[in-house]
Design an enzyme around this catalytic site. Structure first.
Site, PDB file in Angstrom:
ATOM      1  CE1 TYR A 101      88.376  20.049  41.734  1.00  0.00           C
ATOM      2  CE2 TYR A 101      90.307  21.557  41.404  1.00  0.00           C
ATOM      3  CZ  TYR A 101      89.006  21.185  42.144  1.00  0.00           C
ATOM      4  OH  TYR A 101      88.571  22.041  43.082  1.00  0.00           O
TER       5      TYR A 101
ATOM      6  N   PRO B  57      83.287  31.561  43.087  1.00  0.00           N
ATOM      7  CG  PRO B  57      85.441  32.755  42.414  1.00  0.00           C
ATOM      8  CD  PRO B  57      84.881  31.325  42.664  1.00  0.00           C
TER       9      PRO B  57
ATOM     10  CB  THR C 224      73.076  35.484  38.703  1.00  0.00           C
ATOM     11  OG1 THR C 224      74.252  35.146  39.560  1.00  0.00           O
ATOM     12  CG2 THR C 224      72.331  33.940  38.564  1.00  0.00           C
TER      13      THR C 224
END
Length: 281
Positions: free
Chosen positions: A55, A203, A208
């Site tokens: 990252y 998670p 959606t």
């Protein structure tokens, strides 16, 4: 009733952690906001912060240290290693599980995180060119030298997990997993049986949750958000699951952490469980 805490790397932690991947690290107002958000997370009660060398190629680890070091008692900062930045590669990176590279990354992570020992170091990806036993064996040696506390894996299947466990105790597995993405169902079951913490990345099925009728219905029933419902399902799925949702929004951070207080009925859980798109393996 779901368990309210998870055992991981010698810590007893609230079951909603924080994934720092999305936080901006460039100097300026956005970086200042990232530092503030990390501190708010700890103030809310978050006790697991997940970062990685990948990252920002170390910038995210440095951000976490700037925000949180010296670390509060009971706060577990976990990081990951095993991916090398390579400008000459089409993807800009390659997996590298060599002992020389892993050792160098551990030294760099210790410096960036401002610690003498990393309590949970996770192998970000298994290098397919090097035996699993050799890669985790290097991490075991670094643990024995006092530079690592516990060892985790990321994006592994059940066979790789079993192979790694023959070499060293595995404290955690971090695979992509959510209510609509069950590819790693068998890994969740293996971790549950062995008491290994499972930290699902991604998670929440982005974009959606609110569009799925069952999730929206149960969110209304519990006066919660669709995201909170998907996190609550994870917590009910297995007592070893500790989601690490990431956000740059203080409001979303608070909502995510509050999901741990939601109790699904057995009927609600079964309705949600039926949404699997990749059945149990």
């Amino acid at each position: 009733m779901k368990d309210s805490a998870v055992e991981l790397a010698g810590y007893r932690l609230p079951r909603i952690g924080f994934g720092a991947m999305r936080l901006p690290t460039e100097p300026g107002e956005e970086r200042a906001a990232s530092i503030g958000l990390l501190r708010v997370a700890v103030d809310l009660g978050v006790r697991l912060v997940d970062t990685a060398h990948l990252y920002g190629w170390g910038a995210n680890e440095e951000l976490v240290a700037e925000a949180l070091s010296p670390y509060a008692d009971g706060l577990l900062v976990a990081t990951k290693l095993g991916i090398e930045q390579r400008a000459d590669h089409p993807d800009g990176m390659v997996y590298n599980g060599s002992a020389k590279f892993l050792r160098a990354q551990v030294e760099d992570a210790l410096r960036r995180l401002r610690v003498e020992r990393i309590d949970l170091m996770q192998l970000h990806r298994i290098d397919p060119e090097i035996p699993v036993a050799e890669q985790v064996g290097t991490l075991r040696d670094l643990r024995d030298e006092g530079k690592l506390g516990h060892i985790g894996l990321s994006e592994v299947d059940t066979a790789q997990l079993a192979e790694a466990r023959e070499v060293v105790e595995i404290a955690s597995v971090q695979n992509r997993y959510n209510i609509l993405d069950r590819e790693h169902e068998a890994v969740v079951d293996a971790c549950t049986a062995a008491g290994i913490a499972f930290l699902p990345w991604r998670p929440v099925a982005a974009g959606t949750g609110g569009e799925t009728a069952v999730i929206a219905e149960i969110a209304t029933e519990l006066d919660a958000t669709p995201t909170q419902i998907t996190l609550a399902w994870l917590l009910h799925r297995s007592p070893v699951i500790a989601p690490i949702p990431g956000t740059a929004s203080p409001a979303h951070l608070a909502d995510n952490f509050a999901a741990a207080a939601l109790d699904l009925t057995a009927e609600q859980y079964e309705r949600l469980d039926g949404l699997a798109t990749a059945g149990r393996k």
